[in-house]
Motif scaffolding. Sequence first.
Motif, short mmCIF file in Angstrom:
data_model
loop_
_atom_site.label_atom_id
_atom_site.label_comp_id
_atom_site.label_asym_id
_atom_site.label_seq_id
_atom_site.Cartn_x
_atom_site.Cartn_y
_atom_site.Cartn_z
N ASN A 156 -96.47 -23.70 98.73
CA ASN A 156 -95.30 -23.63 99.55
C ASN A 156 -94.46 -22.47 99.16
OD1 ASN A 156 -92.59 -24.14 100.55
ND2 ASN A 156 -93.02 -26.23 100.53
N THR A 166 -92.91 -23.46 107.03
CA THR A 166 -93.92 -24.58 106.31
C THR A 166 -93.43 -25.85 106.66
OG1 THR A 166 -94.43 -22.79 104.74
CG2 THR A 166 -94.42 -24.95 104.09
N TRP A 186 -104.15 -16.89 106.79
CA TRP A 186 -103.41 -17.90 106.02
C TRP A 186 -102.56 -18.71 106.83
CZ3 TRP A 186 -103.53 -20.61 102.02
CH2 TRP A 186 -102.88 -21.54 101.72
N TYR A 187 -101.93 -18.05 108.13
CA TYR A 187 -101.08 -18.87 108.95
C TYR A 187 -102.00 -20.03 109.91
CZ TYR A 187 -98.27 -19.64 113.16
OH TYR A 187 -97.55 -20.23 113.93
N LEU A 210 -102.15 -22.64 107.36
CA LEU A 210 -101.37 -23.40 107.02
C LEU A 210 -101.12 -24.42 108.15
CD1 LEU A 210 -98.34 -23.70 105.43
CD2 LEU A 210 -97.55 -22.14 107.33
N THR A 212 -96.33 -19.28 100.08
CA THR A 212 -96.43 -19.07 101.81
C THR A 212 -95.26 -18.23 101.95
OG1 THR A 212 -97.68 -20.95 101.94
CG2 THR A 212 -96.48 -20.21 104.01
N SER A 231 -89.41 -18.55 106.24
CA SER A 231 -90.74 -19.18 106.34
C SER A 231 -90.84 -20.37 105.65
CB SER A 231 -91.55 -18.22 105.50
OG SER A 231 -91.71 -16.65 106.28
#
Length: 539
Positions: free
Chosen positions: A370, A354, A484-485, A488, A373, A350
Amino acid sequence: MRPFSDHHVRSAVVKRLTSVGAVAVLAAAGLAVVPAGADVRTTPLPDSGFNQPSAVQAEQALSAKTAVALGLAKGEVLQVRDVVRDADGTEFVRYDRTFNGLKVVGGDLIVKRDGAGAISQVTYNRDAAKVGLASTKPTLSQAAALAKGAESAGFKATTNKGQLVVFVTESKPVLAYEVVTNGVKPDQTPSVLHSFIDAKTGKVLAQDDEIKTGTGNSMYSGQVSIGTSAGFTLKDNSRGGNWTTDLNGGTSGAGTTFTDADDVWGNGTTSSRQTAGVDAHYGSQLTWDYYKNAHGRNGIRNNGVGARSRVHYGNAYVNAFWDGTQMTYGDGQGNQRPLTSIDVAGHEMSHGVTEATANLNYFGDAGGLNEATSDIFGTLVEFSANNASDKGDYLIGEKININGNGTPLRYMDKPNKDGRSQDCWTTGTKNLDPHYSSGPLNHWFYMASEGTGAKTINGVSYNTASCNGTTFTGVGRDVVGKIWYRTLTTKLSSGSNYQAARNGVINSAKELYGAGSANCIAVQKAMAGINVPAGTATC
């Protein structure tokens, strides 16, 4: 490179698993220009899908016209990094910038185009609509900057090089040297340290390390099915060619791809070198599937290309990391506890996602966002795996026993249980190591998903309280994961802070589920519940 723990690394910033230690309107142009995290009111949209690389190429062909439309200064050039397209044709195009040929660090911006291709809003990182400088002539010599970078690294440099850049601070853009120092830290963690040094004063403005510390018989997940290829090699052609290699105690190189005679791998213990390979390979498989099934993302960089996992790094190395291109795992204390559990693999991969999207800094509030996440998606990968031997939980690294006493590395319901992380955001959060400034967002994710109060999930007991004393019910981790995705990938940029995250999740929830929806209200309450001040966005 970001290490996984106090022992982990990030990409040409090493990400380790652990730590080492106003909305302005341009009426004439018809553009809404929005600082990072500001409120963006949009019509609710269905879940996002992602374009193929051809979309990036198409947008790049429009970059010069886009720069003119945005009124960028002479010398500013846009470079497309990522494109996200919604089902109704709306696009979010993420750009990096150069100025007079110099890279602009923190000059990233997000342009939103409607289905007809018209620009409807622009979100600038740190509100940096302009990044031009009166002069790009340094006062400090390059030699002095290189020496400063090497000195501040704290380890013996194997290589040390630098270049002039425009560095966007929290208040303004400045001319700086970006010094990249390569070496190995005393704990065996590799480092590719980027030091940004003021080209006039010699002050170190910020530092960011690329190393981010992320049928087989596995050690942590029981007997599992894994993707292999002809000739029985640990290469998964159904998932972009993800492959796994044995470093055999080395600290550099590609390692040797695992092979086997009968396609039955490992024995569930460290007596077989294949066992750690099975766990790492299985983790990369699960992470690929999670992003594909939950978000329509085709691999780390959304280009269908797999990544390498390297195991048996160093000697008793107690960490795992993402270095910008691959995942690497140590064997733990006594070479008996490889850091290859499902959530660790999901965490490290992940970091790559990011990096390919918001590219959050690894310092300030952005560093905590960061790292959190990776914890959030590592947790979601673990739950989605539904593995009987490693059931989903809100504990990070509980299987690898990195502390030596059976406790996990981090707790998402009560981050401060580790003795270092914060439960609640403060103005000092930005000064913490990213593994600890991640605490508030981890706490937000747990509360938004599960609510406040006592709860038992898969046999693990949790009991969390909000920082402002409110109580509320969660809306489920899958919903919060989607929110959240989208945040981001369409709302955050490299220097985003916690308030940008609060605005981002509210706006993302409105786009996905509608203004005033229970899902939007829940993520808003949870952000208030970690004491992040209200911004411009409301449900």
